[in-house]
Every structure is written in C-alpha cells, then in structure tokens.
Design a protein around this motif. Structure first.
Motif: not given
Length: 245
Positions: A135-136, A139, A132
């Motif tokens: 993915e953060r 970005q 998780w």
C-alpha cells in the motif's frame, strides 16, 4: 469496436524478438493502418535500447518500411519513469522527433538518483509479500506516474497497475486533465476492467495496444476491443478507434 493501429510493439533493439521489418510486415498482414515501434528506454535493466540514438536509427528504417508496406510506420519510445518527479529516460531534446511517447512503471530500471532503485523499485518487489508495504508503494508509484503524466507530453501511459500498483482514479484524473490516454494492454494478464472503469469515471482517453514482442502478437487487439464493447466506451474516447461514418 474496430481499431486501426497498434502503437506499442518492441523489436530486437530492446527486448523484442523480431526485427523492425518483421514487426511491420506482421502489422500489414493484420490489416492495420498504423504501427508504432516503441522500444524500451535506455535505463531499463536488460530490456532497454543501448542508447537514445537508437530511436533516430529506427526513424530512418521506418521511412523505408512505410514505402515498402501498406502500413504507416511510426517510431516512439516506451520510456521508463525513473524518478518520483516523473522524469523519463528519454532525452527531452529527442522527444519532438518521436511520433509517439509512451511511459510506464517497470520493476527493472535504474532510477535517478540511483539509490531510488533500492528505496523505490526494490520495495515494490517486497510488497508482494508484505501488504502494508504494497500500500505504501502504491501511493509512491501513483505519485511518480501522475508526475510523469503532468510533466511530459505523453501520448499514453503503458499498462497502468501492472506489477507496480497505482491508484487508478488518481491516474485517470491526471490523464483526463492532460489528454494522455490510459492503455488497455492485451499482452499481459491483469485487471484491465479496472483501467476502463477508472477512465470512464474520470473521462480519460483510452488506447488499446498489444505490447507485442513477437511478430505473431502484433495487432492482437481483440481482447481490448471486446472490453471496450462490454463497457460501451464511445469510440471518441479511444485514440486508435475507427470512428463511425
């Protein structure tokens, strides 16, 4: 596809193992028309030049080496992206003096402000364990790299999606809009196919470089050339390709 230049090599002024002359001599042996010395920006931990004045020293050496060897010697910088606004660690007043301006994301930089090193760079390392967070960070990395492309006169971005993950489609769109090339880096093992595919989808320029840190690696571009042939990339889309005719 045939390539005439290697615009991404490092010397002992940053984390390379060869002198500028050794790297240039290697380029001449490879039959390259051009080689660019692009040592890391000064905010790279343990890998950067001591200060930005080094690039001016290299310019003086490049002029002498261009006369000695049958290869045009360029001087640039592989600048570090050091903020989420896309700031670089090469002074703005120096950029017009450079022949090549490259920039990339690296996991060992002092950010601006300094505490971003803890909240941006460090989590990229932890993201390898926690999906998780990866993915953060993907970005955030994309935002920073796109801002660098949009806010600086870059020739190309180095090894996009290596170590610090990015959204290649978003990066490719920014590159297509500005004329900044996406690098196929033959010196690292990563998903280079994805870089080419994104560039083709979005119409972004490409460039193939070795990222050589040793004289023996200068001009080792065959892997990239074969990749361009695999996807039938037109030479007009590749900055350092020899055009037919």
């Amino acid at each position: 596809m045939r390539l005439f230049a290697d615009w991404h090599v490092h010397t002992r002024y940053s984390d390379g193992r060869g002198t500028p002359e050794e790297m240039v001599a290697a380029a001449a042996r490879r039959g390259l028309r051009e080689v660019a010395i692009t040592d890391h920006g000064p905010r790279g931990m343990f890998i950067g030049v001591r200060d930005a004045g080094v690039y001016r020293e290299l310019k003086a050496q490049a002029a002498r080496l261009s006369r000695r060897y049958a290869v045009r010697v360029l001087v640039g910088a592989e600048a570090n992206v050091i903020s989420l606004r896309g700031e670089l660690d090469v002074p703005a007043e120096l950029i017009p003096e450079l022949d090549v301006l490259a920039a990339g994301l690296h996991p060992q930089v002092w950010c601006r402000p300094w505490w971003r090193t803890l909240t941006w760079i460090l989590p990229n390392r932890l993201g390898k364990t926690w999906g998780w967070l990866r993915e953060r960070m993907r970005q955030v990395n994309t935002m920073a790299l796109v801002a660098a492309v949009q806010n600086n006169p870059l020739t190309f971005i180095t090894h996009p999606d290596l170590v610090m993950a990015v959204d290649l489609d978003r990066v490719a769109r920014a590159c297509a809009a500005t004329g900044c090339a996406m690098e196929i880096n033959t010196g690292h093992h990563y998903d280079r196919d994805a870089v080419v595919q994104a560039a083709l989808r979005r119409g972004a320029p490409l460039v193939v470089n070795s990222d050589a840190h040793l004289p023996a690696s200068v001009g080792a571009l065959d892997v990239g050339a074969r990749l361009l042939d695999k996807y039938r990339v037109p030479p007009e889309q590749v900055l350092n390709a020899i055009r037919p005719g």
